[in-house]
Design an enzyme around this catalytic site. Structure first.
Site, PDB file in Angstrom:
ATOM      1  N   ASP A 226       0.858  -1.198   0.000  1.00  0.00           N
ATOM      2  CA  ASP A 226       0.000   0.000   0.000  1.00  0.00           C
ATOM      3  C   ASP A 226       0.894   1.249   0.000  1.00  0.00           C
ATOM      4  OD1 ASP A 226      -0.367  -0.870   3.396  1.00  0.00           O
ATOM      5  OD2 ASP A 226       0.626   0.987   2.751  1.00  0.00           O
TER       6      ASP A 226
ATOM      7  N   CYS B 285      -0.829  -1.464 -22.708  1.00  0.00           N
ATOM      8  CA  CYS B 285       0.274  -0.731 -22.063  1.00  0.00           C
ATOM      9  C   CYS B 285       0.379   0.636 -22.755  1.00  0.00           C
ATOM     10  CB  CYS B 285       1.578  -1.517 -22.253  1.00  0.00           C
ATOM     11  SG  CYS B 285       3.065  -0.551 -21.903  1.00  0.00           S
TER      12      CYS B 285
ATOM     13  N   ASN C 130       5.310  -4.606  17.939  1.00  0.00           N
ATOM     14  CA  ASN C 130       4.299  -5.470  17.328  1.00  0.00           C
ATOM     15  C   ASN C 130       3.122  -5.665  18.269  1.00  0.00           C
ATOM     16  OD1 ASN C 130       4.114  -6.843  14.720  1.00  0.00           O
ATOM     17  ND2 ASN C 130       3.850  -8.722  15.936  1.00  0.00           N
ATOM     18  N   LEU C 131       2.006  -6.140  17.687  1.00  0.00           N
ATOM     19  CA  LEU C 131       0.826  -6.355  18.545  1.00  0.00           C
ATOM     20  C   LEU C 131       1.046  -7.564  19.442  1.00  0.00           C
ATOM     21  CD1 LEU C 131      -2.034  -5.218  18.989  1.00  0.00           C
ATOM     22  CD2 LEU C 131      -2.898  -6.934  17.387  1.00  0.00           C
TER      23      LEU C 131
ATOM     24  N   ALA D  88       0.232  -0.525  16.718  1.00  0.00           N
ATOM     25  CA  ALA D  88       1.230   0.374  16.113  1.00  0.00           C
ATOM     26  C   ALA D  88       0.849   1.843  16.253  1.00  0.00           C
ATOM     27  CB  ALA D  88       1.398   0.016  14.635  1.00  0.00           C
TER      28      ALA D  88
ATOM     29  N   HIS E  64       8.468  -5.548  -1.694  1.00  0.00           N
ATOM     30  CA  HIS E  64       7.525  -6.478  -2.320  1.00  0.00           C
ATOM     31  C   HIS E  64       6.651  -5.800  -3.372  1.00  0.00           C
ATOM     32  CE1 HIS E  64       7.856  -9.324   1.394  1.00  0.00           C
ATOM     33  NE2 HIS E  64       8.883  -9.417   0.569  1.00  0.00           N
TER      34      HIS E  64
ATOM     35  N   GLY F 257       5.186  -4.399  13.067  1.00  0.00           N
ATOM     36  CA  GLY F 257       3.964  -4.958  12.481  1.00  0.00           C
ATOM     37  C   GLY F 257       4.196  -6.057  11.477  1.00  0.00           C
TER      38      GLY F 257
ATOM     39  N   CYS G 222       4.621  -3.728 -17.325  1.00  0.00           N
ATOM     40  CA  CYS G 222       4.306  -4.314 -18.625  1.00  0.00           C
ATOM     41  C   CYS G 222       5.305  -5.431 -18.911  1.00  0.00           C
ATOM     42  CB  CYS G 222       4.386  -3.258 -19.730  1.00  0.00           C
ATOM     43  SG  CYS G 222       4.093  -3.992 -21.359  1.00  0.00           S
TER      44      CYS G 222
HETATM   45  C1  BV8 Z   1      12.429 -15.014  -2.420  1.00  0.00           C
HETATM   46  C2  BV8 Z   1       3.328  -9.193  -2.071  1.00  0.00           C
HETATM   47  C3  BV8 Z   1      14.537 -15.597  -3.396  1.00  0.00           C
HETATM   48  C4  BV8 Z   1       2.130  -9.937  -2.508  1.00  0.00           C
HETATM   49  C5  BV8 Z   1       4.351 -10.723  -0.522  1.00  0.00           C
HETATM   50  C6  BV8 Z   1      11.291 -21.811   3.249  1.00  0.00           C
HETATM   51  C7  BV8 Z   1      12.123 -21.151   4.116  1.00  0.00           C
HETATM   52  C8  BV8 Z   1      12.496 -19.839   3.888  1.00  0.00           C
HETATM   53  C9  BV8 Z   1      12.024 -19.163   2.776  1.00  0.00           C
HETATM   54  C10 BV8 Z   1      11.192 -19.820   1.931  1.00  0.00           C
HETATM   55  C11 BV8 Z   1      10.817 -21.139   2.141  1.00  0.00           C
HETATM   56  N1  BV8 Z   1      10.004 -21.507   1.129  1.00  0.00           N
HETATM   57  C12 BV8 Z   1       9.845 -20.468   0.286  1.00  0.00           C
HETATM   58  C13 BV8 Z   1      10.574 -19.451   0.755  1.00  0.00           C
HETATM   59  C14 BV8 Z   1      10.716 -18.133   0.165  1.00  0.00           C
HETATM   60  C15 BV8 Z   1       9.435 -17.341   0.325  1.00  0.00           C
HETATM   61  C16 BV8 Z   1       8.924 -17.368   1.747  1.00  0.00           C
HETATM   62  O1  BV8 Z   1       9.433 -16.686   2.607  1.00  0.00           O
HETATM   63  N2  BV8 Z   1       7.881 -18.178   1.980  1.00  0.00           N
HETATM   64  C17 BV8 Z   1       7.318 -18.253   3.319  1.00  0.00           C
HETATM   65  C18 BV8 Z   1       5.823 -18.450   3.211  1.00  0.00           C
HETATM   66  C19 BV8 Z   1       8.026 -19.390   4.049  1.00  0.00           C
HETATM   67  N3  BV8 Z   1       9.804 -15.989  -0.006  1.00  0.00           N
HETATM   68  C20 BV8 Z   1       9.762 -15.596  -1.269  1.00  0.00           C
HETATM   69  O2  BV8 Z   1       9.368 -16.270  -2.190  1.00  0.00           O
HETATM   70  C21 BV8 Z   1      10.341 -14.221  -1.529  1.00  0.00           C
HETATM   71  N4  BV8 Z   1      11.300 -14.318  -2.596  1.00  0.00           N
HETATM   72  O3  BV8 Z   1      12.702 -15.638  -1.418  1.00  0.00           O
HETATM   73  O4  BV8 Z   1      13.258 -14.953  -3.539  1.00  0.00           O
HETATM   74  C22 BV8 Z   1      15.494 -14.574  -2.930  1.00  0.00           C
HETATM   75  C23 BV8 Z   1      15.793 -14.455  -1.578  1.00  0.00           C
HETATM   76  C24 BV8 Z   1      16.709 -13.502  -1.181  1.00  0.00           C
HETATM   77  C25 BV8 Z   1      17.317 -12.678  -2.104  1.00  0.00           C
HETATM   78  C26 BV8 Z   1      17.000 -12.802  -3.440  1.00  0.00           C
HETATM   79  C27 BV8 Z   1      16.090 -13.752  -3.872  1.00  0.00           C
HETATM   80  C28 BV8 Z   1       9.263 -13.255  -1.976  1.00  0.00           C
HETATM   81  C29 BV8 Z   1       8.271 -13.062  -0.856  1.00  0.00           C
HETATM   82  C30 BV8 Z   1       7.318 -11.934  -1.240  1.00  0.00           C
HETATM   83  C31 BV8 Z   1       5.897 -12.436  -1.271  1.00  0.00           C
HETATM   84  N5  BV8 Z   1       5.000 -11.318  -1.482  1.00  0.00           N
HETATM   85  N6  BV8 Z   1       3.612  -9.632  -0.716  1.00  0.00           N
HETATM   86  C32 BV8 Z   1       0.896  -9.272  -1.960  1.00  0.00           C
HETATM   87  O5  BV8 Z   1       1.004  -8.518  -0.981  1.00  0.00           O
HETATM   88  O6  BV8 Z   1      -0.159  -9.532  -2.526  1.00  0.00           O
HETATM   89  S1  BV8 Z   1       4.497 -11.309   1.047  1.00  0.00           S
HETATM   90  C33 BV8 Z   1       3.190 -10.706   1.931  1.00  0.00           C
HETATM   91  O7  BV8 Z   1       3.033 -11.522   3.046  1.00  0.00           O
HETATM   92  C34 BV8 Z   1       3.451  -9.344   2.499  1.00  0.00           C
HETATM   93  O8  BV8 Z   1       4.156  -8.518   1.632  1.00  0.00           O
HETATM   94  C35 BV8 Z   1       4.214  -9.641   3.736  1.00  0.00           C
HETATM   95  O9  BV8 Z   1       5.580  -9.695   3.480  1.00  0.00           O
HETATM   96  C36 BV8 Z   1       3.755 -11.026   4.063  1.00  0.00           C
HETATM   97  C37 BV8 Z   1       2.866 -10.932   5.238  1.00  0.00           C
HETATM   98  O10 BV8 Z   1       3.726 -10.705   6.283  1.00  0.00           O
HETATM   99  P1  BV8 Z   1       3.436  -9.532   7.312  1.00  0.00           P
HETATM  100  O11 BV8 Z   1       3.578  -8.220   6.650  1.00  0.00           O
HETATM  101  O12 BV8 Z   1       4.299  -9.831   8.469  1.00  0.00           O
HETATM  102  O13 BV8 Z   1       1.915  -9.669   7.684  1.00  0.00           O
HETATM  103  P2  BV8 Z   1       1.292 -10.762   8.663  1.00  0.00           P
HETATM  104  O14 BV8 Z   1      -0.183 -10.689   8.520  1.00  0.00           O
HETATM  105  O15 BV8 Z   1       2.003 -12.050   8.447  1.00  0.00           O
HETATM  106  O16 BV8 Z   1       1.690 -10.247  10.118  1.00  0.00           O
HETATM  107  C38 BV8 Z   1       1.143  -9.054  10.587  1.00  0.00           C
HETATM  108  C39 BV8 Z   1       1.792  -8.794  11.916  1.00  0.00           C
HETATM  109  O17 BV8 Z   1       1.309  -7.545  12.384  1.00  0.00           O
HETATM  110  C40 BV8 Z   1       1.433  -9.837  12.955  1.00  0.00           C
HETATM  111  O18 BV8 Z   1       2.605 -10.176  13.674  1.00  0.00           O
HETATM  112  C41 BV8 Z   1       0.434  -9.121  13.851  1.00  0.00           C
HETATM  113  O19 BV8 Z   1       0.580  -9.504  15.206  1.00  0.00           O
HETATM  114  C42 BV8 Z   1       0.869  -7.692  13.715  1.00  0.00           C
HETATM  115  N7  BV8 Z   1      -0.227  -6.740  13.891  1.00  0.00           N
HETATM  116  C43 BV8 Z   1      -1.537  -6.892  13.560  1.00  0.00           C
HETATM  117  N8  BV8 Z   1      -2.201  -5.765  13.885  1.00  0.00           N
HETATM  118  C44 BV8 Z   1      -1.300  -4.908  14.416  1.00  0.00           C
HETATM  119  C45 BV8 Z   1      -0.040  -5.520  14.410  1.00  0.00           C
HETATM  120  N9  BV8 Z   1       1.057  -4.927  14.891  1.00  0.00           N
HETATM  121  C46 BV8 Z   1       0.917  -3.675  15.367  1.00  0.00           C
HETATM  122  N10 BV8 Z   1      -0.265  -3.006  15.401  1.00  0.00           N
HETATM  123  C47 BV8 Z   1      -1.380  -3.597  14.933  1.00  0.00           C
HETATM  124  N11 BV8 Z   1      -2.544  -2.923  14.979  1.00  0.00           N
END
Ligand code: BV8
Length: 241
Positions: A102, A144, A209-210, A227, A117, A183, A125
């Site tokens: 966002d 495009c 974090n929450l 937050a 991300h 967060g 494109c």
């Molecule tokens: C990559 C865009 C290679 C899409 C997103 C096994 C082990 C390790 C890694 C991997 C594995 N298997 C696969 C992988 C790699 C994979 C990965 O990590 N998978 C996970 C599931 C295990 N990663 C990838 O594929 C990445 N690419 O690794 O390429 C590479 C590596 C290094 C260098 C070069 C190349 C690409 C990952 C990107 C995916 N795209 N977003 C879209 O948004 O539509 S990820 C998406 O989910 C978000 O962007 C964000 O990153 C993620 C969600 O995470 P959070 O932001 O933390 O949100 P979440 O809901 O989980 O948590 C919210 C937190 O806020 C909570 O803790 C909550 O308590 C807190 N909260 C809630 N309310 C509040 C609060 N805190 C404060 N105040 C509040 N009010």
């Protein structure tokens, strides 16, 4: 917290939790589902190849939704920190890295945001490899504006794709005196590994974090709360207010 005088360069990583109180669903709160979809079906290149309409509609809906939301006090506080810190610590830097797609950090006053991300409000494109700001839907396959090919996709990094500006992020982590995670659940890599890297490179580490996250044990300090409350308090403390 490290004594003030030892902190010059700050790296901040934000996740969905910083936008939660602005009304944008976090990934985890939806129980690993995003708007009833399994992540693998909508946030992967394979999912896009399998069912492009489903993915385009999923992102059209979220792109439209964020334009009805507003930044919350956490976003504004981080914008204030970016402006005030260099005045307080000459040569001091604040590097804001977000996993969020966002634009609430920008609308909260942050001028320099690394969207590792990608962003909802940018399209890419795949024919001519250009990117541009885009606020409307893609479901109708608009041409495009550059090459007129109907090959626009969300400029969002899907699972399995390489995050953006990693080189800049690594350099910032190498120079960081303080790494602050706000967060994020610490579930997605490489973002979830930044705290370990920062720690090994000598930075102090703080989690706002929450609730405790998957990476909490790696932080010197964790402060729990919403937050919109704990981020402004932390920024005011840091700015000696
Ligand atoms: C990559 C865009 C290679 C899409 C997103 C096994 C082990 C390790 C890694 C991997 C594995 N298997 C696969 C992988 C790699 C994979 C990965 O990590 N998978 C996970 C599931 C295990 N990663 C990838 O594929 C990445 N690419 O690794 O390429 C590479 C590596 C290094 C260098 C070069 C190349 C690409 C990952 C990107 C995916 N795209 N977003 C879209 O948004 O539509 S990820 C998406 O989910 C978000 O962007 C964000 O990153 C993620 C969600 O995470 P959070 O932001 O933390 O949100 P979440 O809901 O989980 O948590 C919210 C937190 O806020 C909570 O803790 C909550 O308590 C807190 N909260 C809630 N309310 C509040 C609060 N805190 C404060 N105040 C509040 N009010």
């Amino acid at each position: 917290m490290a004594a003030m005088q030892t902190i010059r360069n700050i790296v901040i990583l934000t996740g969905a939790g910083v936008s939660a109180e602005s009304g944008i669903d976090t990934f985890r709160s939806a129980g690993g589902l995003w708007e009833e979809h399994r992540v693998e079906d909508v946030a992967t290149p394979e999912g896009f190849a399998r069912d492009p309409d489903l993915v385009l509609r999923f992102y059209d809906m979220r792109r439209e939704a964020i334009q009805t939301k507003a930044p919350n006090p956490a976003h504004h506080a981080l914008g204030r920190l970016e402006r005030e810190w260099p005045k307080q610590v000459p040569g001091g830097t604040v590097t804001l890295v977000t996993q969020n797609v966002d634009d609430l950090h920008e609308r909260g006053g942050s001028l320099s945001v690394i969207h590792m991300h990608g962003e909802h409000l940018t399209v890419w494109c795949t024919a001519c490899d250009t990117r541009r700001r885009w606020t409307g839907p893609l479901i109708h396959r608009p041409p495009c504006p550059e090459c007129e090919t109907p090959a626009l996709r969300p400029d969002v990094v899907w699972f399995g794709e390489v995050p953006y500006r990693m080189d800049e992020i690594i350099v910032a982590l190498q120079e960081a005196d303080l790494f602050v995670s706000i967060g994020t659940s610490g579930a997605v890599y490489p973002a979830a590994g930044f705290v370990r890297m920062a720690r090994e490179l000598g930075a102090r580490t703080l989690e706002l974090n929450l609730e405790h996250s998957q990476g909490s044990s790696w932080f010197d300090e964790t402060c729990l709360g919403p937050a919109s409350e704990i981020v402004p308090t932390w920024v005011d403390e840091l700015l000696g207010r």
